[in-house]
Each structure stands twice: as structure tokens, then as C-alpha cells.
Design a protein around this motif. Sequence first.
Motif, mmCIF file in Angstrom:
data_model
loop_
_atom_site.group_PDB
_atom_site.id
_atom_site.type_symbol
_atom_site.label_atom_id
_atom_site.label_comp_id
_atom_site.label_asym_id
_atom_site.label_seq_id
_atom_site.Cartn_x
_atom_site.Cartn_y
_atom_site.Cartn_z
ATOM 1 N N GLY A 117 0.800 -1.239 0.000
ATOM 2 C CA GLY A 117 0.000 0.000 0.000
ATOM 3 C C GLY A 117 0.823 1.274 0.000
ATOM 4 O O GLY A 117 0.302 2.349 0.327
ATOM 5 N N ALA B 12 -5.369 -1.989 0.922
ATOM 6 C CA ALA B 12 -6.737 -2.479 1.063
ATOM 7 C C ALA B 12 -7.591 -1.868 -0.033
ATOM 8 O O ALA B 12 -7.209 -0.880 -0.663
ATOM 9 N N THR C 263 -9.116 -0.850 10.721
ATOM 10 C CA THR C 263 -9.967 0.346 10.774
ATOM 11 C C THR C 263 -10.901 0.250 11.982
ATOM 12 O O THR C 263 -11.279 -0.867 12.389
HETATM 13 N N1 LIG Z 1 -8.209 6.615 4.808
HETATM 14 C C1 LIG Z 1 -8.885 6.377 5.910
HETATM 15 O O1 LIG Z 1 -9.666 7.229 6.370
HETATM 16 C C2 LIG Z 1 -8.707 5.082 6.645
HETATM 17 C C3 LIG Z 1 -9.366 4.936 7.877
HETATM 18 C C4 LIG Z 1 -9.205 3.754 8.577
HETATM 19 C C5 LIG Z 1 -8.399 2.756 8.088
HETATM 20 N N2 LIG Z 1 -7.771 2.911 6.884
HETATM 21 C C6 LIG Z 1 -6.925 1.797 6.407
HETATM 22 O O2 LIG Z 1 -5.661 2.333 6.054
HETATM 23 C C7 LIG Z 1 -5.098 1.572 4.976
HETATM 24 C C8 LIG Z 1 -4.645 2.507 3.875
HETATM 25 O O3 LIG Z 1 -5.739 3.317 3.464
HETATM 26 P P1 LIG Z 1 -5.537 4.559 2.489
HETATM 27 O O4 LIG Z 1 -6.501 5.586 2.904
HETATM 28 O O5 LIG Z 1 -4.100 4.897 2.410
HETATM 29 O O6 LIG Z 1 -6.044 3.935 1.126
HETATM 30 P P2 LIG Z 1 -5.608 4.264 -0.389
HETATM 31 O O7 LIG Z 1 -5.042 5.634 -0.489
HETATM 32 O O8 LIG Z 1 -6.784 3.902 -1.218
HETATM 33 O O9 LIG Z 1 -4.431 3.230 -0.668
HETATM 34 C C9 LIG Z 1 -4.692 1.865 -0.838
HETATM 35 C C10 LIG Z 1 -3.393 1.176 -1.192
HETATM 36 O O10 LIG Z 1 -3.667 -0.231 -1.395
HETATM 37 C C11 LIG Z 1 -3.142 -0.609 -2.653
HETATM 38 N N3 LIG Z 1 -3.907 -1.698 -3.274
HETATM 39 C C12 LIG Z 1 -5.233 -1.748 -3.486
HETATM 40 N N4 LIG Z 1 -5.548 -2.859 -4.171
HETATM 41 C C13 LIG Z 1 -4.374 -3.531 -4.375
HETATM 42 C C14 LIG Z 1 -4.037 -4.731 -5.025
HETATM 43 N N5 LIG Z 1 -4.968 -5.500 -5.615
HETATM 44 N N6 LIG Z 1 -2.743 -5.112 -5.065
HETATM 45 C C15 LIG Z 1 -1.771 -4.330 -4.506
HETATM 46 N N7 LIG Z 1 -2.035 -3.172 -3.860
HETATM 47 C C16 LIG Z 1 -3.330 -2.776 -3.812
HETATM 48 C C17 LIG Z 1 -3.270 0.646 -3.512
HETATM 49 O O11 LIG Z 1 -2.450 0.492 -4.650
HETATM 50 P P3 LIG Z 1 -2.748 1.332 -5.997
HETATM 51 O O12 LIG Z 1 -2.054 2.650 -5.794
HETATM 52 O O13 LIG Z 1 -2.156 0.488 -7.051
HETATM 53 O O14 LIG Z 1 -4.246 1.472 -6.117
HETATM 54 C C18 LIG Z 1 -2.791 1.696 -2.521
HETATM 55 O O15 LIG Z 1 -1.381 1.671 -2.419
HETATM 56 C C19 LIG Z 1 -6.168 0.581 4.541
HETATM 57 O O16 LIG Z 1 -5.857 -0.671 5.124
HETATM 58 C C20 LIG Z 1 -7.443 1.135 5.133
HETATM 59 O O17 LIG Z 1 -8.354 0.111 5.425
HETATM 60 C C21 LIG Z 1 -7.913 4.057 6.153
#
Ligand SMILES: NC(=O)c1ccc[n+]([C@@H]2O[C@H](COP(=O)([O-])OP(=O)(O)OC[C@H]3O[C@@H](n4cnc5c(N)ncnc54)[C@H](OP(=O)(O)O)[C@@H]3O)[C@@H](O)[C@H]2O)c1
Length: 377
Positions: free
Chosen positions: A7, A99, A141
Motif C-alpha cells: 500500500g 486495502a 480500521t
Molecule cells: N483513509 C482512511 O480514512 C482510513 C481509515 C481507517 C483505516 N484505513 C486503512 O488504512 C489503509 C490505507 O488506506 P488509504 O486511505 O491509504 O487507502 P488508499 O489511499 O486507497 O491506498 C490503498 C493502497 O492499497 C493498494 N492496493 C489496493 N488494491 C491492491 C491490489 N490489488 N494489489 C496491490 N495493492 C493494492 C493501492 O495500490 P494502488 O495505488 O495500485 O491502487 C494503494 O497503495 C487501509 O488498510 C485502510 O483500510 C484508512
Amino acid sequence: MAIFLTGSTGYIGAHVAANLLEGHGASLNLLVRARDPQEAQLRLWRGLQLHLDFPRFFEYLQTRVRVFCGDLTSPGFGLNRDEYDRLVHTTDSVIHCAASLNRKSEKSCLNVNLRGTLEVLTLARHAEHYHGLRRFSEVSTVAVAGKRSNEVVTEDAAIEWDRSDYDPYARTKKFCEHMTGVLLPDTPKTVFRPSIVLGDSRHAETTQFDMVKAFVFLAGLPVLPFRPNDQIDIVNVDFVADAITTLHQKDRPNFDTYHLSSGTSSQTFRQLTTALATAQQKRAPIFLPLTERPFSGSVNFLANRKGALGYGASLMKVFLPYLVWNTVFDNARVTTELGRKPVPFSEYGFPLLKFSRENHFQYSYRPWPAAAGGSAA
Ligand SMILES: NC(=O)c1ccc[n+]([C@@H]2O[C@H](COP(=O)([O-])OP(=O)(O)OC[C@H]3O[C@@H](n4cnc5c(N)ncnc54)[C@H](OP(=O)(O)O)[C@@H]3O)[C@@H](O)[C@H]2O)c1
């Protein structure tokens, strides 16, 4: 040896990668979705340029970052045998941050979150088998707590299997935590549960706009369908990334699960809207909680429409349950152990909204410098 981080092209993962490189001198194995190494490097540069200038990024790429072009949903990440073996034999801890956050898609959450996490756990088990694994950190989360109302939820009370979830995202992330516990029984593990991650308290720039769009939409309404004294648990991404890296690198964190949240210090809708209105020299909105039902009906109706309005409404539809549950997540564990607290959103929210509006919810990525050696496509 290196930390295997998934990620890293995402919002939180890029903050974590930059912290590990800059603050911890770590070497990283990064899984990046890309057709070839050039594309992977370019995607990493886009993710990391909020944190690093190009010469520094490029130096890390040459010295402390190994890129694996792969996908969580392919067996063995789609790596060939040699690459997979190299990943296993050079990984001594894992931070699984990737994710699907697509709350509307069962399919995407099933594939990326469940099948993908199983792949990461399989890799971790191989590494554990050959040379031991120092730690497996899972970025989860607070949504794993399921449907809630007017509560302060502690880490140990969050998962109840009889409780319903708001969406497939929450359900699959809940099962990921369970899988990790079952499949890595003897490995030191840390589960991090961020609340709503919105903006960086150090600067206005962001590359993630979905939640900001929902906020800008709400901030523009003269009437809000919420109870003004409800709290909303927002946390700044720099706090979240700092907590993940510090606790992952620690020999013995005090707990196995941490809420990365604002907890009982979470601000109310009134506090947030007053701060935003003051910053814009505007009148604060009126709160009419009785309009919540018609509001959510309109949002559901509009979410099926095409165009910007439909898109805004569909974002609002998925976030709405998390805006009206008046539930916060106790953060005493993390704040006590780190000796720091998240920054209240009212202190940095306005610059974030201003930056997002002025840039039409887009980040102007700097290209890969033409003069750089080993240039990306
Ligand atoms: N943002 C929030 O408010 C929030 C709150 C609570 C928890 N979280 C948790 O924090 C974590 C990161 O969230 P984020 O906000 O940073 O999300 P994000 O910006 O959407 O980043 C998601 C990451 O996962 C990668 N990914 C998705 N599908 C994939 C696949 N099939 N194979 C390899 N990599 C893949 C994406 O790669 P690509 O760049 O290639 O798409 C990206 O690097 C997650 O586990 C999420 O559940 C987030």
C-alpha cells in the motif's frame, strides 16, 4: 533485511514509507501494482513526492528500496518464483497497509482485503518458517466495530461477531484481523485501527480527496441534518503514520491493538463548523437533526445519478453512517505510549479544504525529471 510494506502508493502507506525511510533508516520491500519496474518507480514517485524531493527519493530507490511489481489478488502476488523467494528471504517484518476502501463493492473487498490479506499472511508464514518474523503489523480500521450508536469503544470491546456491519469494507477488514490472529499464532503482531483519516496537520497539501469532498460538500450546506453536539472521530494522517512506524519498530509495544483516533477529545459538529465558518468569515450552518431521514433519502436518490452531483451523493451515502453514529474510539493506549495526541481537525481543517477547493480536488503531480538517470516511463 527489509520491512515488507503493502500500500505504499496509497495515502497512508506513502506517509508510512516516508517515515520509515527518513526517520528510521529502514530498508523496504514494496509491493507496487505496475506492469514493469519503470511504471512502479513512477507510481512510487507520485505517492512519495508529498514527502521527499526527487534527489532524496531517487537515492532511497537506489539504496534502500526494493520494488516488487505485483498484485495482492494474484497467487504469490503474480511474482515469478525467483522474485517471490527473494521477497521471502529478505523480509524480516511486515506492515500490511494495502486495502480496497470501496465500501460499495463486495467483490473488490472480498478480493483485495480477504484474498489479498491471505496472500500477505502466506508470505509472512514463509518468512517466519525460514528465518523468523520480527513483527506483523496490520492496518485495520475502527469500522470493524460494526453498527454503533453513542458509544466510546475500547480496543478490546470493538469486535463482536453478532453485531452487524455497515458495509463490505468493514466486514472484510474485521475478518482480516481474525485471519491474522489465527494464521500467525506465534508471531508478534500489532493491529492498528485508524478512525477517519483526514489531512496532514503539517501542511494543506493532500493526494486523497474522497473524504475531503464529502466535507466540502457538507461545509457548503446552510443547514446540516446532524445533532450539533455529536462527536466525529477524525485523526490527522501524520499522527497515524507516526504511530504505525514508531510502534512497528519498537521491540515490545505495550499492546497488540491500538485505536489511532481522537477518542474522547473528538470534536463536535458544532466545534468543527464554527471553526470553519470563522476561518471563512461566514455564518455557521444551522443544525436540524430531524432532517436526517429526508437528507439520507435524497442522498440515496441522487447517488444513482451520473455526474458530479451523483458522485458527491454516492460518497456521502457511504460515509453517512459514520457521521451520524456519534461514536468515538478510545485512544488512551496510543497517546500514553507515544506521549502525543492527534491535532484537532479545527486547527488544520480550513487550509485543507481551501487547498482542495482551489485545486479542484486534484494534486498537481510533478513528473519524473527528464534528466534523472534510470528514468521512469
Ligand atoms: N483513509 C482512511 O480514512 C482510513 C481509515 C481507517 C483505516 N484505513 C486503512 O488504512 C489503509 C490505507 O488506506 P488509504 O486511505 O491509504 O487507502 P488508499 O489511499 O486507497 O491506498 C490503498 C493502497 O492499497 C493498494 N492496493 C489496493 N488494491 C491492491 C491490489 N490489488 N494489489 C496491490 N495493492 C493494492 C493501492 O495500490 P494502488 O495505488 O495500485 O491502487 C494503494 O497503495 C487501509 O488498510 C485502510 O483500510 C484508512
